[in-house]
Enzyme design. Structure first.
Site, PDB file in Angstrom:
ATOM      1  N   CYS A  56       4.852 -15.780   0.365  1.00  0.00           N
ATOM      2  CA  CYS A  56       4.090 -15.138  -0.711  1.00  0.00           C
ATOM      3  C   CYS A  56       2.627 -15.543  -0.555  1.00  0.00           C
ATOM      4  O   CYS A  56       2.256 -16.165   0.441  1.00  0.00           O
ATOM      5  CB  CYS A  56       4.652 -15.445  -2.105  1.00  0.00           C
ATOM      6  SG  CYS A  56       4.436 -17.115  -2.694  1.00  0.00           S
ATOM      7  N   CYS A  66       5.633 -10.609  -2.226  1.00  0.00           N
ATOM      8  CA  CYS A  66       4.580  -9.950  -3.001  1.00  0.00           C
ATOM      9  C   CYS A  66       3.840  -8.985  -2.082  1.00  0.00           C
ATOM     10  O   CYS A  66       3.901  -9.110  -0.857  1.00  0.00           O
ATOM     11  CB  CYS A  66       3.630 -10.967  -3.616  1.00  0.00           C
ATOM     12  SG  CYS A  66       2.691 -11.937  -2.427  1.00  0.00           S
ATOM     13  N   CYS A  71       0.993 -10.210   6.192  1.00  0.00           N
ATOM     14  CA  CYS A  71       1.917 -10.977   7.021  1.00  0.00           C
ATOM     15  C   CYS A  71       1.514 -10.820   8.484  1.00  0.00           C
ATOM     16  O   CYS A  71       1.213  -9.710   8.937  1.00  0.00           O
ATOM     17  CB  CYS A  71       3.345 -10.475   6.812  1.00  0.00           C
ATOM     18  SG  CYS A  71       4.580 -11.472   7.658  1.00  0.00           S
TER      19      CYS A  71
END
Length: 132
Positions: free
Chosen positions: A10, A82, A89
């Site tokens: 996250c 999230c 990412c």
């Protein structure tokens, strides 16, 4: 049989991914190595610690960690929790599966939001455990 690895990501490794790691170790721990990290580090939120303690899971020893590339590329699955983590990412090797399970950020909200998000994360991990 070698354990698989799941990595919960996250934004700040403060609330959602910390709770996911706690539930993951409890629910998946026999078959999975369970880790969590953030795009940034914000410290473990005391309300996340309290929310998990309320259901008998101690995450008070957890630390807020940045994504570790070695764990990332060794993972079988990376789960973003999230939209910020999903969008930011790092690129994953082809052998790593990525899933997005979006949860609201409870930070700065009422206590009931921590409880609600905690319970949603638990349910998602239980569902995952039944499908793998």
């Amino acid at each position: 049989m070698q354990k698989k690895t799941i990595y919960f990501i996250c934004t700040g490794n403060s609330c959602r991914s910390q709770m996911a790691e706690g539930f993951g170790k409890l629910i998946l721990g026999d078959k999975w190595n369970v880790y969590s990290a953030g795009i940034e580090t914000h410290g473990v939120n005391p309300h996340a610690i309290k929310a998990m303690k309320e259901v008998g899971i101690d995450i008070s020893h957890h630390t807020s960690d940045l994504i570790n590339n070695d764990i990332l590329i060794a993972s079988d699955i990376v789960v973003t929790l999230c939209s910020d983590a999903d969008a930011n990412c790092p690129v994953l090797p082809k052998n790593v599966t990525k899933e997005h399970w979006g949860f609201d950020d409870p930070a700065g909200k009422d206590w009931s939001e921590f409880q609600r998000v905690r319970d949603e994360i638990k349910a998602a991990i239980e569902t995952f455990a039944h499908r793998v």
